[in-house]
Design an enzyme around this catalytic site. Structure first.
Site, PDB file in Angstrom:
ATOM      1  N   GLU A 150      15.567  -0.292  -9.005  1.00 36.75           N
ATOM      2  CA  GLU A 150      14.464  -1.133  -8.498  1.00 36.75           C
ATOM      3  C   GLU A 150      14.067  -0.303  -7.315  1.00 36.75           C
ATOM      4  OE1 GLU A 150      12.561  -2.975  -6.105  1.00 36.75           O
ATOM      5  OE2 GLU A 150      14.012  -4.430  -5.506  1.00 36.75           O
ATOM      6  N   CYS A 208      10.576  -4.419  -0.928  1.00 38.03           N
ATOM      7  CA  CYS A 208       9.941  -3.810  -1.791  1.00 38.03           C
ATOM      8  C   CYS A 208       8.747  -4.197  -2.507  1.00 38.03           C
ATOM      9  CB  CYS A 208      10.987  -3.477  -2.800  1.00 38.03           C
ATOM     10  SG  CYS A 208      11.982  -4.996  -3.323  1.00 38.03           S
ATOM     11  N   GLU A 212       3.835   3.756  -0.721  1.00 38.23           N
ATOM     12  CA  GLU A 212       4.616   2.649  -0.200  1.00 38.23           C
ATOM     13  C   GLU A 212       4.960   3.351   1.388  1.00 38.23           C
ATOM     14  OE1 GLU A 212       8.819   1.881  -1.283  1.00 38.23           O
ATOM     15  OE2 GLU A 212       8.145  -0.222  -1.275  1.00 38.23           O
TER      16      GLU A 212
END
Ligand code: NAD
Length: 479
Positions: free
Chosen positions: A248, A282, A381
């Site tokens: 993940e 996330c 990100e």
């Protein structure tokens, strides 16, 4: 006292190497605790303890008994709700009410997986005449869990809760930046009735204890949450022994706002999805894609909301806390100085309160407008409270923009048009889609995970149990 020790085989162990790691409070940058610095020798001990538990009392327990143990653990966590929330807030810097939500989610993970433990089963399959064929869902054995610092309790709970419910024994390497609550919960495991060795925690640095776990030949499955770069390393190490991995790895999740959306409903959610946990989530909604006809008015409203955001110590419980550490702070500064250098305008920004300690790792939330779609701020990100706004002219362009990064974790769609809701949801490349809502980090019951650079495999919900088991097919010929 669990500080500066590992939890192995149901006991507290001093680190084999004798060294510790200071833990900083992100709100003031000062050390307030110590962690044991794990080495391969500590990981060896933990894996051996887990194997003994798996081959012994834990492996012999019925699914219903495992469920009861997990339920007791959920009750013990719930009874310490406030204590765990206070510790999580101090350790991660997040505002208290967010830490309280995390503490409640941890109890809920154990509760959910307690109930699921004895509902996980195989199937019977039609085959040739004279045969009966069935499948068994069996635990992998010893599972490794590498947990990040952004949601120590939640990510520990979702990963370990599912693995234990499925019958595995676990070795956990939580993050060196924040994991005191994980140790606190481990201390409850014995009280809940987990046999010694079923749950082991080895703290330490990623390249030492983490790598030792990922490459350990005694591990049967690895679950990793963190950066794509480290995820790749972990997968490579696990591949040495053909060990399956669940990864993940974060995202650059879009929130697509069409002109017919209920903007009053959307606005607070657009803000919280990026400000929650200072954007270190996330599944943060870090891109807002706005239909051109409402771009300026919505941007004005977003800017007004951003300008009202206040940032301060976790105990002050404001909109936003500090970032986790100085490295993360530098990373966010780098992105923002690139934006400035490339002429990207800041449409709105929050404010760090005057009495926030200067040594804390603070960053005011920033709303950036007209971010070029090829710019790194539209594609990479940040893992900080930075929202990139982009405009689109039609549905096809919105989808192309939404799918225009290497990530695919979560997407939000805001529109009142029911047909469009489904059309867009199906075409967006993403593990989860929220329509007229957004669940950054939330949803114990909802399968969660990514595609592409966001990783693979699913955590949360019942689906996670499948990942923590292997399927065995048994064919019986009886004539
Ligand atoms: P990271 O991926 O390096 O760390 C996550 C976990 O992996 C920690 O427990 C760490 O100790 C461990 N680890 C690190 N190196 C390892 C190795 N070689 N072998 C095995 N385990 C190892 O993340 P970070 O350095 O803390 O943060 C860097 C960036 O990662 C952030 O800026 C953010 O973009 C991203 N991140 C994403 C998430 C997420 O939830 N998806 C969480 C944390 C960080």
């Amino acid at each position: 006292m669990e500080e500066a020790r590992h939890f192995i085989g149901g006991e507290w162990h001093a680190p084999a190497g004798g060294e510790t790691i200071p833990v900083l409070d992100p709100s003031d940058g000062q050390p307030f605790a110590q962690l044991a610095r794990g080495t391969p020798a500590d990981i060896d001990l933990a894996v051996a303890a887990a194997r003994r538990a798996f081959n012994g009392p834990w492996g012999a327990m019925s699914a219903a008994e495992r469920g009861r143990v997990l339920y007791r653990l959920s009750m013990l966590v719930a009874a310490r709700h406030e204590e765990l929330a206070q510790l999580e807030a101090r350790d991660t810097g997040k505002p208290l009410r967010q830490a309280r939500a995390d503490s409640a989610a941890l109890a809920r993970y154990f509760e959910f997986y307690a109930g699921a433990a004895d509902k996980l089963h195989g199937e019977t399959l039609p085959y040739q005449s004279g045969y009966t064929v069935l499948t068994l869902r069996e635990p992998h054995g010893v599972t490794g869990h590498i947990v990040p610092w952004n949601y120590p309790m939640q990510i520990f709970g979702r990963s370990v809760g599912a693995a234990l419910a499925a019958g595995n024994a676990c070795v956990v390497k939580p993050a060196e930046d924040a994991c005191l609550t994980v140790l606190r919960v481990a201390a409850l495991a014995t009280e809940a009735g987990l046999p010694a060795g079923t749950l082991n925690i080895v703290t330490g640095y990623g390249h030492e204890a983490g790598a030792a776990l990922a490459r350990h030949p005694g591990i049967d499955h690895i679950s990793f949450t963190g950066s794509p770069e480290t995820g790749r390393l972990v997968a490579q190490m696990a591949a040495e022994h053909h060990v399956p991995v669940t990864l993940e790895l974060g995202g650059k999740s879009p929130q697509i706002v069409f002109a017919d959306a209920d903007l009053d409903a959307a606005l607070p959610v657009l803000i919280s999805a990026i400000v929650q946990n200072a954007g270190q989530t996330c599944s943060a909604g870090s891109r807002v894609l706005i239909e051109r006809s409402i771009y300026e008015p919505l941007l004005d409203r977003l800017a007004t909301s951003f300008n009202a955001l206040r940032v301060g110590p976790s105990q002050a419980d404001l909109d936003c806390g500090p970032l986790i550490n100085a490295k993360q702070q530098r990373r966010v500064w780098d992105f923002l100085s690139d934006a400035q250098h490339d002429g990207i305008a800041m449409a709105g920004h929050g404010e760090v309160v005057a009495d926030a300690p200067e040594s804390g790792f603070y960053q005011a939330p920033a709303l950036l407008r007209d971010v070029p779609r090829t710019h790194r701020l539209a594609r990479e990100e940040v893992f900080g409270p930075v929202l990139a706004a982009l405009s689109f002219d039609n549905e096809d362009e919105a989808i192309a923009l939404a799918n225009g990064t290497a990530y695919g974790l979560v997407a939000g769609i805001w529109t009142r048009d029911g047909a469009r809701q489904f059309r867009v949801a199906k075409r967006v490349r993403s593990g989860q889609v929220f329509i007229n809502n957004y669940g950054a980090g939330g949803g114990v019951e909802l399968p969660f995970g990514g595609v592409g650079q966001s990783g693979h495999g699913r955590e949360k919900g019942f689906e996670a149990l499948y990942g923590f088991t292997v399927l065995k097919t048994i064919a019986i010929r009886h004539g």
